[in-house]
Design an enzyme around this catalytic site. Structure first.
Site, short mmCIF file in Angstrom:
data_model
loop_
_atom_site.label_atom_id
_atom_site.label_comp_id
_atom_site.label_asym_id
_atom_site.label_seq_id
_atom_site.Cartn_x
_atom_site.Cartn_y
_atom_site.Cartn_z
N VAL A 17 0.96 -1.20 -0.14
CA VAL A 17 -0.02 0.01 0.11
C VAL A 17 0.86 1.34 0.04
O VAL A 17 1.93 1.26 0.87
CB VAL A 17 -0.84 -0.14 1.39
CG1 VAL A 17 -0.34 -0.08 2.35
CG2 VAL A 17 -1.92 1.32 0.95
N PHE A 18 0.38 2.30 -0.86
CA PHE A 18 1.29 3.39 -0.99
C PHE A 18 0.62 4.55 -0.27
O PHE A 18 -0.70 4.88 -0.61
CB PHE A 18 1.59 3.93 -2.45
CG PHE A 18 2.15 5.09 -2.86
CD1 PHE A 18 3.49 5.02 -2.83
CD2 PHE A 18 1.49 6.43 -3.01
CE1 PHE A 18 4.30 6.29 -2.97
CE2 PHE A 18 2.10 7.36 -3.25
CZ PHE A 18 3.40 7.55 -3.22
N GLY A 19 1.38 5.20 0.74
CA GLY A 19 0.66 6.40 1.36
C GLY A 19 1.23 7.77 0.95
O GLY A 19 2.60 7.74 0.66
N TYR A 20 0.57 8.58 0.71
CA TYR A 20 0.90 9.90 0.17
C TYR A 20 0.58 11.08 1.10
O TYR A 20 0.98 12.34 0.93
CB TYR A 20 0.66 10.24 -1.20
CG TYR A 20 -0.94 10.13 -1.35
CD1 TYR A 20 -1.50 8.97 -1.53
CD2 TYR A 20 -1.63 11.34 -1.13
CE1 TYR A 20 -3.14 8.86 -1.72
CE2 TYR A 20 -3.07 11.37 -1.27
CZ TYR A 20 -3.81 9.96 -1.51
OH TYR A 20 -4.92 9.99 -1.62
N GLY A 21 -0.35 10.82 2.18
CA GLY A 21 -0.85 11.67 2.94
C GLY A 21 -0.63 11.19 4.40
O GLY A 21 0.55 10.73 4.70
N SER A 22 -1.46 11.19 5.15
CA SER A 22 -1.56 10.89 6.75
C SER A 22 -0.65 9.46 6.73
O SER A 22 0.01 8.93 7.63
CB SER A 22 -2.81 10.77 7.54
OG SER A 22 -3.37 9.85 7.01
N GLU A 93 -10.07 5.30 5.76
CA GLU A 93 -9.92 5.98 4.27
C GLU A 93 -11.62 6.34 3.79
O GLU A 93 -11.37 6.09 2.70
CB GLU A 93 -9.05 5.49 3.41
CG GLU A 93 -7.52 5.51 4.08
CD GLU A 93 -7.00 6.87 4.51
OE1 GLU A 93 -7.35 7.89 3.67
OE2 GLU A 93 -6.01 6.87 5.31
#
Ligand code: SIN
Length: 188
Positions: A17-22, A93
């Protein structure tokens, strides 16, 4: 039936999984492996409304989503997780984000893997879209929700982007508005 056959328990299925925010810095889930990673063709924008974390349904906050931008690279954090972690992430989310499968490049190992990215498209009811920077900064400065202030969300995100070497002009400009370094949003 072969009585001697010893079946090993099947290894738990896993995925990236790619996180770009929190998801870069608020890691409230177990992971097997983590690496700074990039995805191509997307840019981070404070265009998603938050009814459940940094605002309320009556007064939504502003949080990030990704918007298609050919040629741009977005850096974030990739986690290899077991499948049951997605139940937690889907809940976290749930306000407009949907799972999409995209390719991501892992910086340390150089591998390209595909995995889940939570994207909030403009079709979701909480989507707010663009506004001028001053207006967005004022909005972020005033919103609060069950997970805390919208201001803290932005400042923490800016710090975590610096930590992973991401130069995000959009986020850093909003940060300057909020911290008064490019003139306070309340200044005339
Ligand atoms: C993400 O971090 O990948 C999604 C947006 C957020 O939760 O801030």
């Amino acid at each position: 039936m072969n009585e001697d056959l010893q079946l090993e328990p099947e290894p738990a299925a896993s995925n990236w999984v790619f996180g770009y925010g929190s998801l870069i810095h608020k890691v409230d889930f177990p992971f097997i492996r983590r690496e700074v990673a990039s995805i191509g063709g997307w840019v981070r924008r404070f265009w998603q409304g938050s009814h459940d974390h940094r605002g309320t349904p009556e007064a939504p906050g502003r949080v990030v989503t990704l918007v298609p931008r050919p040629g741009w690279i977005c850096r974030g954090m990739a986690y290899l997780v077991e499948h049951q972690v997605f139940d937690h992430l889907d809940h976290r989310e749930k306000n407009g984000y949907e799972r999409h499968i995209l390719d991501m490049t892992l910086h340390d190992s150089g591998e390209t893997v595909n995995g889940v990215v939570y994207l909030a498209s403009q079709a979701n009811p909480a989507f707010l879209g663009p506004a001028d920077m001053r207006e967005m900064a004022q909005h972020i400065d005033s919103a609060h929700g069950p997970s805390g202030s919208n201001r803290a969300y932005l400042l923490r995100l800016a710090e975590s982007l610096r930590d992973i070497g991401e130069d995000d002009a959009h986020v850093f400009e909003l940060e300057r508005w909020l911290t008064g370094k490019s003139g306070s949003p309340d200044a005339p």
